[in-house]
Design an enzyme around this catalytic site. Structure first.
Site, PDB file in Angstrom:
ATOM      1  N   GLU A  43     -26.091  23.223  25.078  1.00  0.00           N
ATOM      2  CA  GLU A  43     -25.421  22.222  24.253  1.00  0.00           C
ATOM      3  C   GLU A  43     -24.589  22.943  23.205  1.00  0.00           C
ATOM      4  OE1 GLU A  43     -26.101  18.397  21.317  1.00  0.00           O
ATOM      5  OE2 GLU A  43     -27.760  19.792  21.606  1.00  0.00           O
ATOM      6  N   GLU A  68     -24.756  26.424  17.668  1.00  0.00           N
ATOM      7  CA  GLU A  68     -24.309  25.769  16.433  1.00  0.00           C
ATOM      8  C   GLU A  68     -23.846  26.839  15.457  1.00  0.00           C
ATOM      9  OE1 GLU A  68     -22.946  23.552  13.792  1.00  0.00           O
ATOM     10  OE2 GLU A  68     -23.880  22.430  15.434  1.00  0.00           O
ATOM     11  N   ASP A 117     -16.531  17.288  17.139  1.00  0.00           N
ATOM     12  CA  ASP A 117     -15.507  16.998  16.147  1.00  0.00           C
ATOM     13  C   ASP A 117     -14.181  16.781  16.881  1.00  0.00           C
ATOM     14  OD1 ASP A 117     -13.608  17.025  14.078  1.00  0.00           O
ATOM     15  OD2 ASP A 117     -14.720  18.527  12.942  1.00  0.00           O
ATOM     16  N   LYS A 121      -5.911  16.112  13.787  1.00  0.00           N
ATOM     17  CA  LYS A 121      -4.553  16.580  13.465  1.00  0.00           C
ATOM     18  C   LYS A 121      -4.056  17.530  14.550  1.00  0.00           C
ATOM     19  CE  LYS A 121      -5.231  16.004   8.556  1.00  0.00           C
ATOM     20  NZ  LYS A 121      -5.381  16.635   7.259  1.00  0.00           N
ATOM     21  N   ASP A 153     -17.051   9.011  21.066  1.00  0.00           N
ATOM     22  CA  ASP A 153     -16.681   7.646  20.711  1.00  0.00           C
ATOM     23  C   ASP A 153     -15.262   7.617  20.150  1.00  0.00           C
ATOM     24  OD1 ASP A 153     -17.192   8.952  18.345  1.00  0.00           O
ATOM     25  OD2 ASP A 153     -18.633   7.496  17.592  1.00  0.00           O
TER      26      ASP A 153
END
Length: 170
Positions: A43, A68, A117, A121, A153
Site C-alpha cells: 500500500e 508512507e 492526494d 494544480k 473520491d
C-alpha cells in the site's frame, strides 16, 4: 493528508521498531522470504495505517507492506502496529518514488492506492501516484497477473488516472 506535528515522534522513531524497514533495498527480491508469505501486497501512502493493518488482519496468508513518507503518520501507524500480534506486516518510512529500488521486477502481487492526494494544480501533476513517473514502475514491479487496486473520491484524479493508465501501462 495533513497532520499536526507531534512532539514525541522524533524520539519515538529513534527507538528500534521491528515493523519499520529503514533500508528496504537490502531485501530487494526477498520480501516473500522476509515475511514468510507467498503473496505480497503493498500500500502506497498508508497514512495512519488503518487500511494496511485491517487488511493484514483479514488476510494473514499475505504479506502487507505499507509505504508512507510523512513521519508523523509513520509514528502513528507504527504505534498501532505494535498493539497488534500481526507477523505479516512491514512499514517503509520513505517516498514511494524510490519503489523500484526496493522491489524486484514481478515481486509485488497487488498494489493498493487508497484515496491518494489528488494534487489538483497542474504544476503538481508529477506528484500524483498515478502519474506516468509512477505507472511505469508499477507495471514492472507487479507480477504478470498482478493487481492494482485504486480508490478515489476525486473525479478529476480518477479521469487523469484512466488516461495515464491507458497511455503508460506497459
Amino acid at each position: 493528508m495533513r497532520m499536526r506535528q507531534k512532539p514525541w515522534v522524533k524520539d519515538y522513531l529513534k527507538e528500534d521498531h521491528p515493523v519499520i524497514l529503514n533500508d528496504p533495498a537490502e531485501h530487494k527480491g526477498h520480501f516473500r522470504e522476509l515475511l514468510q508469505r507467498e503473496e505480497i501486497h503493498v500500500e502506497i501512502g498508508s497514512g495512519k495505517g488503518d487500511y494496511w493493518l485491517k487488511m493484514a488482519e483479514m488476510h494473514p496468508e499475505c504479506g502487507w507492506i505499507a509505504i508512507e513518507k510523512e513521519i508523523n503518520c509513520v509514528a502513528v501507524a507504527t504505534k498501532k502496529a505494535e498493539q497488534t500480534q500481526l507477523d505479516n506486516i512491514l512499514l517503509i518510512p520513505d517516498d514511494a518514488a524510490k519503489i523500484d529500488t526496493w522491489f524486484e521486477k514481478g515481486e509485488i502481487d497487488c498494489l493498493h492506492l487508497n484515496f491518494s492526494d489528488p494534487w489538483p494544480k497542474n504544476r503538481n501533476r508529477k506528484r500524483r501516484l498515478t502519474h506516468e513517473n509512477f505507472t511505469g514502475k508499477y507495471a514492472e514491479l507487479l507480477k504478470d497477473d498482478g493487481t492494482l487496486c485504486f480508490k478515489t473520491d476525486n473525479t478529476k484524479l480518477f479521469e487523469f488516472t484512466l488516461v495515464a493508465m491507458d497511455q503508460n501501462w506497459q
